[in-house]
Structures are given as structure tokens and as C-alpha cells.
Design a protein around this motif. Structure first.
Motif, PDB file in Angstrom:
ATOM      1  N   GLY A 191       3.766 -10.856  -1.091  1.00  0.00           N
ATOM      2  CA  GLY A 191       3.955  -9.149  -2.264  1.00  0.00           C
ATOM      3  C   GLY A 191       4.825  -9.720  -2.548  1.00  0.00           C
ATOM      4  N   HIS A 192       6.116  -7.979  -2.385  1.00  0.00           N
ATOM      5  CA  HIS A 192       6.932  -7.860  -2.719  1.00  0.00           C
ATOM      6  C   HIS A 192       6.905  -7.133  -4.564  1.00  0.00           C
ATOM      7  CE1 HIS A 192      11.258  -6.384  -3.639  1.00  0.00           C
ATOM      8  NE2 HIS A 192      11.384  -7.859  -3.968  1.00  0.00           N
ATOM      9  N   SER A 193       6.428  -7.701  -5.640  1.00  0.00           N
ATOM     10  CA  SER A 193       6.125  -7.722  -6.914  1.00  0.00           C
ATOM     11  C   SER A 193       5.598  -6.644  -8.053  1.00  0.00           C
ATOM     12  CB  SER A 193       5.956  -9.174  -7.820  1.00  0.00           C
ATOM     13  OG  SER A 193       5.215  -9.437  -7.440  1.00  0.00           O
ATOM     14  N   HIS A 194       4.515  -7.005  -6.386  1.00  0.00           N
ATOM     15  CA  HIS A 194       3.312  -6.056  -7.385  1.00  0.00           C
ATOM     16  C   HIS A 194       2.305  -6.500  -8.538  1.00  0.00           C
ATOM     17  CE1 HIS A 194       4.470  -1.754  -5.131  1.00  0.00           C
ATOM     18  NE2 HIS A 194       5.500  -2.793  -5.026  1.00  0.00           N
ATOM     19  N   VAL A 195       2.905  -7.923  -8.682  1.00  0.00           N
ATOM     20  CA  VAL A 195       1.647  -8.511  -9.844  1.00  0.00           C
ATOM     21  C   VAL A 195       0.844  -9.184  -9.234  1.00  0.00           C
ATOM     22  CG1 VAL A 195       2.153 -10.073 -11.422  1.00  0.00           C
ATOM     23  CG2 VAL A 195       3.437  -8.447 -10.928  1.00  0.00           C
ATOM     24  N   ALA A 196      -0.474  -9.299  -9.223  1.00  0.00           N
ATOM     25  CA  ALA A 196      -1.211  -9.972  -8.568  1.00  0.00           C
ATOM     26  C   ALA A 196      -1.606 -11.563  -9.163  1.00  0.00           C
ATOM     27  CB  ALA A 196      -2.711  -9.079  -8.629  1.00  0.00           C
TER      28      ALA A 196
ATOM     29  N   LYS B   3      -3.610  -2.789 -14.878  1.00  0.00           N
ATOM     30  CA  LYS B   3      -3.858  -1.545 -14.199  1.00  0.00           C
ATOM     31  C   LYS B   3      -4.430  -1.663 -12.875  1.00  0.00           C
ATOM     32  CE  LYS B   3      -7.423  -1.221 -17.374  1.00  0.00           C
ATOM     33  NZ  LYS B   3      -8.941  -1.055 -16.559  1.00  0.00           N
ATOM     34  N   GLU B   4      -5.582  -2.645 -12.706  1.00  0.00           N
ATOM     35  CA  GLU B   4      -6.007  -2.582 -11.483  1.00  0.00           C
ATOM     36  C   GLU B   4      -5.022  -2.084 -10.033  1.00  0.00           C
ATOM     37  OE1 GLU B   4      -8.754  -5.318 -14.356  1.00  0.00           O
ATOM     38  OE2 GLU B   4      -6.068  -4.686 -13.561  1.00  0.00           O
ATOM     39  N   GLN B   5      -5.208  -1.740  -9.154  1.00  0.00           N
ATOM     40  CA  GLN B   5      -4.601  -1.452  -7.537  1.00  0.00           C
ATOM     41  C   GLN B   5      -5.576  -2.919  -6.973  1.00  0.00           C
ATOM     42  OE1 GLN B   5      -5.930   2.738  -7.967  1.00  0.00           O
ATOM     43  NE2 GLN B   5      -3.729   3.106  -7.902  1.00  0.00           N
ATOM     44  N   THR B   6      -5.303  -3.800  -6.751  1.00  0.00           N
ATOM     45  CA  THR B   6      -5.925  -4.873  -6.398  1.00  0.00           C
ATOM     46  C   THR B   6      -5.781  -5.481  -5.007  1.00  0.00           C
ATOM     47  OG1 THR B   6      -4.140  -6.059  -7.385  1.00  0.00           O
ATOM     48  CG2 THR B   6      -5.588  -6.497  -8.695  1.00  0.00           C
ATOM     49  N   TYR B   7      -6.100  -5.979  -4.580  1.00  0.00           N
ATOM     50  CA  TYR B   7      -6.600  -7.187  -3.038  1.00  0.00           C
ATOM     51  C   TYR B   7      -7.455  -8.392  -3.246  1.00  0.00           C
ATOM     52  CZ  TYR B   7     -11.000  -5.367  -2.199  1.00  0.00           C
ATOM     53  OH  TYR B   7     -12.301  -4.434  -1.504  1.00  0.00           O
TER      54      TYR B   7
ATOM     55  N   ASN C 140      -0.645 -13.454  -4.274  1.00  0.00           N
ATOM     56  CA  ASN C 140       0.002 -12.014  -4.127  1.00  0.00           C
ATOM     57  C   ASN C 140      -1.119 -11.626  -4.254  1.00  0.00           C
ATOM     58  OD1 ASN C 140       0.980  -9.546  -4.585  1.00  0.00           O
ATOM     59  ND2 ASN C 140       3.197 -10.942  -5.362  1.00  0.00           N
ATOM     60  N   PRO C 141      -1.943 -10.159  -3.930  1.00  0.00           N
ATOM     61  CA  PRO C 141      -2.765 -10.056  -3.791  1.00  0.00           C
ATOM     62  C   PRO C 141      -2.661  -8.401  -4.721  1.00  0.00           C
ATOM     63  CG  PRO C 141      -1.820  -9.611  -1.959  1.00  0.00           C
ATOM     64  CD  PRO C 141      -0.938 -10.520  -2.586  1.00  0.00           C
ATOM     65  N   GLY C 142      -0.854  -8.362  -5.288  1.00  0.00           N
ATOM     66  CA  GLY C 142      -0.328  -6.852  -6.027  1.00  0.00           C
ATOM     67  C   GLY C 142      -1.182  -5.532  -4.862  1.00  0.00           C
ATOM     68  N   SER C 143      -0.691  -4.596  -5.464  1.00  0.00           N
ATOM     69  CA  SER C 143      -0.205  -3.998  -4.674  1.00  0.00           C
ATOM     70  C   SER C 143      -1.755  -2.979  -5.128  1.00  0.00           C
ATOM     71  CB  SER C 143       0.437  -3.207  -5.511  1.00  0.00           C
ATOM     72  OG  SER C 143       0.645  -1.663  -4.950  1.00  0.00           O
ATOM     73  N   ILE C 144      -2.096  -1.926  -3.980  1.00  0.00           N
ATOM     74  CA  ILE C 144      -3.270  -1.051  -4.463  1.00  0.00           C
ATOM     75  C   ILE C 144      -3.028   0.281  -4.216  1.00  0.00           C
ATOM     76  CG2 ILE C 144      -4.906  -2.376  -2.401  1.00  0.00           C
ATOM     77  CD1 ILE C 144      -4.328  -0.330   0.301  1.00  0.00           C
TER      78      ILE C 144
ATOM     79  N   SER D 213       0.482  -1.378   0.322  1.00  0.00           N
ATOM     80  CA  SER D 213       0.254   0.062   0.182  1.00  0.00           C
ATOM     81  C   SER D 213       1.251   0.729  -0.218  1.00  0.00           C
ATOM     82  CB  SER D 213      -0.842  -0.234   1.233  1.00  0.00           C
ATOM     83  OG  SER D 213      -0.687  -0.351   2.586  1.00  0.00           O
ATOM     84  N   HIS D 214       2.042   1.355   0.120  1.00  0.00           N
ATOM     85  CA  HIS D 214       3.104   1.693   0.091  1.00  0.00           C
ATOM     86  C   HIS D 214       2.487   3.275   0.124  1.00  0.00           C
ATOM     87  CE1 HIS D 214       6.351   0.081  -1.905  1.00  0.00           C
ATOM     88  NE2 HIS D 214       5.970  -0.986  -2.172  1.00  0.00           N
ATOM     89  N   GLY D 215       2.543   3.718   2.094  1.00  0.00           N
ATOM     90  CA  GLY D 215       2.095   4.742   2.347  1.00  0.00           C
ATOM     91  C   GLY D 215       0.917   5.907   2.493  1.00  0.00           C
TER      92      GLY D 215
END
Length: 169
Positions: free
Chosen positions: A106-111, A134-138, A123-127, A9-11
Motif C-alpha cells: 500500500g502506502h501510496s494510496h494509488v490502486a 476518486k474511487e476508494q478501492t480494494y 496495490n489495492p489503493g485506499s478505502i 483504511s486509516h481508522g
């Protein structure tokens, strides 16, 4: 057992809290796979089992987390210590060591999700900063006696059917 799985979620604070509050009453546990870039006292992470990622400073969170939920063992790590951007082999060795039935990272930001040697990897991806999509995922994982259903959503709560999957236990 039902788990909300978030990573990278990076901040983000409001957006992270929006996702958590949307699902808090329907899940048994909330897992954050690291790189929250928040500290352990952050109200957004209240009641959230969080591990430390490579962008998290300090020692507020453990490097990894393992717990059994209703007899189902889950291992959570960020993934940078297991080189997940290159290979899943070290992560699979650790999953075997801790006898995990599901690994969240996580880490790779790839869902993504997959099953290997009876272990389910999520890996839920990155929100905040998604890669490969393109989607910000969980993700929400629902574990029953015979299967694990993984439902992926974008940050606004829209269901993403092509990422979602069912794995048999």
C-alpha cells in the motif's frame, strides 16, 4: 486461492468491516497492507493478516508477512520501508529475496497492479483516502494454476473494470 486485499483504511472501522463482511465467505484469506490505524485487538481485524504501516503505532503487527497459499507465495508489506512512492526497485529486490510470486503493498494510496520478472505486484489503493482516482478501492485476487485475476472494487462493492487485470503465471 482467493484473497481479499485491503490497505490504508486509516481508522475506518464500520467501512472496513463492511468490505470484509461482504467478501469473508468467498475468500480464503484477508490481507491488510497497513495503515489500518487500529490495534491488534480490534474486532474489525479478526482473522485478517495485517502488517504495520507508517501511520500504525505500536508493535501489534509485523512489518511484513510472507505465506504460501496452496503453493503460491505471497509477500505483504506496507511499502514505506521500500520507498514505493518513488520506485519499486527495493520492493522487487525483497520479492526476489523471499521468492514471492505476488507482492501486496500500500502506502501510496494509488490502486495499481503490474507484473515484472514473473512477480505480480498489487496495490489495492485506499478505502479512505484514494490518490490518482476518486474511487476508494480494494482488490480481490483469484489465483489458479495458470493465472492470477485481480478484480478491483470501490468501497461500496461496485466493480471497477479498468483497474482489473489478468496475469499469467
Amino acid at each position: 486461492m482467493k484473497a481479499l486485499i485491503i490497505s490504508d483504511s486509516h481508522g475506518l472501522k464500520k467501512e472496513l468491516l463492511d468490505v470484509i463482511e461482504r467478501h469473508r465467505d468467498e475468500v480464503d484469506v484477508i490481507l491488510h497492507c497497513g495503515d489500518s490505524e487500529l490495534d491488534g485487538a480490534a474486532s474489525e481485524l479478526s482473522d485478517v493478516n495485517t502488517v504495520r504501516g507508517n501511520c500504525d503505532i505500536g508493535t501489534d503487527f509485523p512489518e511484513e508477512y510472507t505465506e504460501s497459499f496452496q503453493g503460491f507465495k505471497v509477500f505483504v508489506t506496507h511499502g514505506h520501508l521500500y520507498n514505493v512512492k518513488m520506485t519499486y526497485v527495493p520492493l522487487s529486490y525483497r520479492a526476489e529475496e523471499v521468492e514471492a510470486q505476488m507482492v501486496c503493498f500500500g502506502h501510496s494510496h494509488v490502486a495499481t497492479s503490474f507484473q515484472e520478472n514473473g512477480v505480480i505486484y498489487v496495490n489495492p489503493g485506499s478505502i479512505r483516502l484514494p490518490r490518482a482516482r476518486k474511487e476508494q478501492t480494494y482488490c480481490i485476487a483469484e489465483v489458479t494454476d495458470d493465472k492470477v485475476q485481480l478484480l478491483f472494487y470501490d468501497r461500496s462493492g461496485e466493480f471497477i473494470p479498468d483497474l482489473s487485470a489478468v496475469y499469467h503465471r
